[in-house]
Motif scaffolding. Structure first.
Motif, PDB file in Angstrom:
ATOM      1  N   GLU A  90      87.417 -19.763  49.386  1.00  0.00           N
ATOM      2  CA  GLU A  90      85.986 -19.698  49.067  1.00  0.00           C
ATOM      3  C   GLU A  90      85.177 -19.269  50.291  1.00  0.00           C
ATOM      4  O   GLU A  90      84.260 -18.463  50.201  1.00  0.00           O
ATOM      5  N   TYR A  91      85.537 -19.805  51.446  1.00  0.00           N
ATOM      6  CA  TYR A  91      84.820 -19.494  52.681  1.00  0.00           C
ATOM      7  C   TYR A  91      85.020 -18.019  53.018  1.00  0.00           C
ATOM      8  O   TYR A  91      84.065 -17.335  53.425  1.00  0.00           O
ATOM      9  N   ASN A  92      86.253 -17.521  52.840  1.00  0.00           N
ATOM     10  CA  ASN A  92      86.508 -16.089  53.105  1.00  0.00           C
ATOM     11  C   ASN A  92      85.758 -15.211  52.122  1.00  0.00           C
ATOM     12  O   ASN A  92      85.246 -14.158  52.509  1.00  0.00           O
ATOM     13  N   CYS A  93      85.691 -15.610  50.886  1.00  0.00           N
ATOM     14  CA  CYS A  93      84.962 -14.837  49.868  1.00  0.00           C
ATOM     15  C   CYS A  93      83.464 -14.865  50.188  1.00  0.00           C
ATOM     16  O   CYS A  93      82.775 -13.871  50.051  1.00  0.00           O
ATOM     17  N   ALA A  94      82.943 -16.018  50.623  1.00  0.00           N
ATOM     18  CA  ALA A  94      81.512 -16.153  50.893  1.00  0.00           C
ATOM     19  C   ALA A  94      81.155 -15.402  52.159  1.00  0.00           C
ATOM     20  O   ALA A  94      80.054 -14.847  52.275  1.00  0.00           O
ATOM     21  N   SER A  95      82.014 -15.321  53.099  1.00  0.00           N
ATOM     22  CA  SER A  95      81.696 -14.638  54.333  1.00  0.00           C
ATOM     23  C   SER A  95      81.756 -13.122  54.165  1.00  0.00           C
ATOM     24  O   SER A  95      81.101 -12.396  54.875  1.00  0.00           O
ATOM     25  N   LYS A 147      96.327 -27.767  49.031  1.00  0.00           N
ATOM     26  CA  LYS A 147      95.795 -26.874  47.979  1.00  0.00           C
ATOM     27  C   LYS A 147      94.276 -26.821  48.049  1.00  0.00           C
ATOM     28  O   LYS A 147      93.677 -25.750  47.944  1.00  0.00           O
ATOM     29  N   GLU A 148      93.669 -27.980  48.246  1.00  0.00           N
ATOM     30  CA  GLU A 148      92.201 -28.025  48.329  1.00  0.00           C
ATOM     31  C   GLU A 148      91.715 -27.250  49.550  1.00  0.00           C
ATOM     32  O   GLU A 148      90.727 -26.522  49.491  1.00  0.00           O
ATOM     33  N   LEU A 149      92.457 -27.397  50.663  1.00  0.00           N
ATOM     34  CA  LEU A 149      92.102 -26.661  51.883  1.00  0.00           C
ATOM     35  C   LEU A 149      92.246 -25.157  51.667  1.00  0.00           C
ATOM     36  O   LEU A 149      91.382 -24.376  52.121  1.00  0.00           O
ATOM     37  N   GLU A 150      93.312 -24.742  50.994  1.00  0.00           N
ATOM     38  CA  GLU A 150      93.500 -23.319  50.696  1.00  0.00           C
ATOM     39  C   GLU A 150      92.351 -22.806  49.814  1.00  0.00           C
ATOM     40  O   GLU A 150      91.841 -21.703  50.021  1.00  0.00           O
ATOM     41  N   ASN A 151      91.986 -23.620  48.829  1.00  0.00           N
ATOM     42  CA  ASN A 151      90.864 -23.233  47.955  1.00  0.00           C
ATOM     43  C   ASN A 151      89.569 -23.103  48.758  1.00  0.00           C
ATOM     44  O   ASN A 151      88.806 -22.146  48.578  1.00  0.00           O
ATOM     45  N   LEU A 152      89.292 -24.063  49.660  1.00  0.00           N
ATOM     46  CA  LEU A 152      88.084 -24.010  50.483  1.00  0.00           C
ATOM     47  C   LEU A 152      88.121 -22.805  51.429  1.00  0.00           C
ATOM     48  O   LEU A 152      87.110 -22.124  51.638  1.00  0.00           O
ATOM     49  N   ALA A 153      89.301 -22.547  51.965  1.00  0.00           N
ATOM     50  CA  ALA A 153      89.440 -21.400  52.872  1.00  0.00           C
ATOM     51  C   ALA A 153      89.231 -20.108  52.103  1.00  0.00           C
ATOM     52  O   ALA A 153      88.574 -19.164  52.597  1.00  0.00           O
TER      53      ALA A 153
END
Length: 165
Positions: free
Chosen positions: A158-163, A150-156
């Motif tokens: 966030e990373y997709n949103c930031a990119s 879940k944490e990895l999905e959240n980070l992914a």
């Protein structure tokens, strides 16, 4: 008359034979092991002088040499009987000792197998505790894995949103 000669034979004529029915069964193979001598023990002590009035006196040898011979034979028979009795007692004693030894051996096996059984039960209990502990730890690790996914999905995310920004 010698001790192995028959004084007389009493028998039933065929006209007055009683009807007997067998209350036992004996296979032909049992006959060879059947002890016929046990049937005739009572006749081994037969003394024809007890029935003197039943037989003619010419059948008897009344000299003292025959009496001594009869006494010698009876003492020899008595001696053999005593030896056989002593031998039987010794055989019975040996048999009891063998049975006691077998009993002691079997009892020691019982003790040994009880000890082995106790050890195996102890090992089974330890294995069950260890299995329970591993299953519990496995559940914890599965929960941790889900948490990390879940944490990895959240980070992914966030990373997709930031990119994209």
């Amino acid at each position: 008359m010698h001790h192995d000669e028959v004084d007389s034979i009493w028998f039933l004529s065929p006209s007055n034979l009683p009807s007997f029915q067998a209350h036992y069964s004996m296979a032909p193979s049992d006959i060879s092991s059947f002890k016929f001598s046990s049937l005739f023990r009572s006749f081994s002590t037969y003394d024809s002088r007890m029935y003197a009035d039943c037989y003619p006196s010419t059948c008897y040898n009344t000299n003292s040499a025959a009496d001594e011979e009869d006494e010698d034979k009876s003492s020899l028979i008595e001696e053999r009987r005593k030896r056989r009795m002593i031998s039987n007692r010794e055989s019975a004693r040996r048999s009891r000792m063998r049975k006691q030894k077998q009993f002691n051996q079997l009892w020691s096996l019982v003790i040994h197998f009880q000890s082995v059984n106790h050890q195996l039960l102890h090992e089974v209990n330890n294995m069950m505790k260890e299995c329970h502990h591993i299953l519990h730890e496995n559940i914890k690790l599965r929960d941790k894995k889900l948490e990390l996914l879940k944490e990895l999905e959240n980070l992914a995310a966030e990373y997709n949103c930031a990119s994209h920004v």
